[in-house]
Design an enzyme around this catalytic site. Structure first.
Site, short mmCIF file in Angstrom:
data_model
loop_
_atom_site.label_atom_id
_atom_site.label_comp_id
_atom_site.label_asym_id
_atom_site.label_seq_id
_atom_site.Cartn_x
_atom_site.Cartn_y
_atom_site.Cartn_z
N SER A 139 0.83 -1.21 0.00
CA SER A 139 0.00 0.00 0.00
C SER A 139 0.88 1.27 0.00
O SER A 139 1.75 1.37 -0.88
CB SER A 139 -0.93 -0.05 1.21
N ASP A 282 -9.03 -6.87 -3.98
CA ASP A 282 -8.67 -5.49 -3.59
C ASP A 282 -9.39 -4.49 -4.47
O ASP A 282 -9.11 -4.38 -5.67
CB ASP A 282 -7.15 -5.30 -3.69
N HIS A 312 -8.15 -5.24 0.20
CA HIS A 312 -6.83 -4.60 0.29
C HIS A 312 -6.07 -5.02 1.55
O HIS A 312 -4.86 -5.25 1.52
CB HIS A 312 -7.03 -3.08 0.26
#
Ligand SMILES: CC(=O)SCCNC(=O)CCNC(=O)[C@H](O)C(C)(C)COP(=O)(O)OP(=O)(O)OC[C@H]1O[C@@H](n2cnc3c(N)ncnc32)[C@H](O)[C@@H]1OP(=O)(O)O
Ligand SMILES: N[C@@H](CCO)C(=O)O
Length: 337
Positions: A139, A282, A312
């Protein structure tokens, strides 16, 4: 200033201070934690970069007296994928778990992912690490990891990018802007609203439906509302609203191609052996973004897919699948102990 933001809740933090002007700051400090020992050749160092609300505490319970769990406990410790390595995990510049951020410095300037990586380069120099055996991140951590490999390719031997992107998309910026509006309207309440919005994007529609459906609590709230209220309350207890804004703005600014001839030209600079993985469910960092990374990075052997219902957040939850990717990236080599 609230002491906890400089404190050391797990008793493991170290601090690096840079006293020269930097990115509009008179200087900065980075809190960081380390595990293991740097070998004589400084060839076994691994940089682990946390996500938006993460911190330096990747793993707990590794040494006696430090039992607080970390956010990637499955990777660091005896017999775990990074056991043989010297692991370094900084709290990101602009974060609020020990590093310089907006609450420590009124008028804190806007910073970018590139600024955050440049600060981490100073930390690497301070630690005597010329080249990382591996840089890992998911991320927002993946944004810094890919920026490391683009801006300092000679300093990254191998690279693991999880659930991340080469540049923030319009949808990611849009979701972030709603969160930032809420915080600017009312910092504390707004941080809770921002967390609710963000957390929906961190999970998958099928997970939320399967877990909560249309169930209600006795107080009349839907179970899923209560779940979001829980995460909102949890984050507002441990995170600073101004830091959330600073880090979210930095993620919005993320574009490895800016000033470098575009994304493909930038990714072509990467010389690291690279594994890029995305999560099939995700909806915040869709597989197309990881496919772009895998296609553009010369040392990548194609996209890996983490199969998970968790969306995610799976990069934090699917320990086995993530651990297998780390082991594949940095098999324990003799001499790394
Ligand atoms: C990068 C970093 O993560 S660093 C620091 C640690 N990180 C974080 O905490 C980041 C924010 N958190 C997260 O992203 C997620 O919690 C993860 C990825 C860490 C873990 O995800 P999961 O294990 O799937 O936890 P999940 O999202 O289901 O939340 C479980 C919690 O919700 C609570 N919960 C579940 N359903 C409900 C409900 N209907 N109403 C109220 N609370 C609920 C559980 O009791 C549990 O409480 P706890 O937080 O006190 O343990
Ligand atoms: N849910 C995690 C990952 C976000 O990318 C966090 O809050 O940091």
């Amino acid at each position: 200033m609230s002491g906890w933001r400089f404190g050391d809740p797990n008793g493991r933090r170290k601090w690096f201070s840079h006293a020269e002007p930097f990115a509009g700051l008179p200087g900065f400090q980075l809190a960081y934690e380390t595990w293991g020992t740097l070998n004589a050749e400084a060839s076994n160092a691994v940089l682990v970069l946390h996500a938006l609300t993460g911190d330096s505490h990747v793993a707990g319970g590794v040494e006696p007296g430090h039992p607080t769990p970390g956010w990637w406990d499955s990777l660091v410790g005896k017999g775990k994928p990074l056991d043989a390595f010297f692991v370094v995990a900084p709290n990101v510049l602009g974060g609020c778990q020990g590093s310089t951020g907006p609450w420590q410095y009124p008028g804190f300037p806007g910073i970018t992912i590139r600024d955050q990586v440049a600060a981490e380069v100073h930390l690497a120099d301070y630690l005597g690490i010329g080249q990382w055996a591996a840089v890992l991140g998911g991320s927002m951590g993946g944004m810094r990891a890919v920026e490391w490999a683009v801006s300092a390719p000679e300093r990254v031997n191998s690279l693991l990018l999880l659930a991340t992107t080469a540049q923030a998309s319009a949808e990611q910026i849009a979701l972030a802007s709603a969160q930032l509006h809420a915080i600017k309207a009312d910092p504390l309440e707004g941080l809770g609203v921002a967390r609710r919005i963000a957390h929906i994007s961190y999970r998958s529609e099928q997970e939320l439906q399967a877990r909560f459906g249309r169930e209600k609590q006795e107080d009349g709230r839907f179970e899923v509302e209560s779940y979001l209220d829980h995460h909102a309350a949890k984050l507002t207890r441990r995170f600073d609203p101004a830091s959330y804004v600073t880090l979210t703005d930095a993620m919005n600014s993320h574009d490895v191609g800016r000033g470098r001839g575009g994304v493909r030209a930038a990714l072509a600079r990467i010389s690291a052996r690279t594994i890029v993985a995305g999560v099939d469910s995700d909806r915040l960092y869709p597989l197309a973004q990881q496919r772009e990374l895998a296609a553009g990075i010369p040392g990548s052997d194609g996209l890996r897919v983490i199969s998970s219902p968790y969306g995610h957040d799976a990069f934090l939850i699917e320990s086995e699948q993530v651990g297998a990717l780390v082991t594949e990236l940095v098999p324990v080599r003799s001499g790394t102990r």
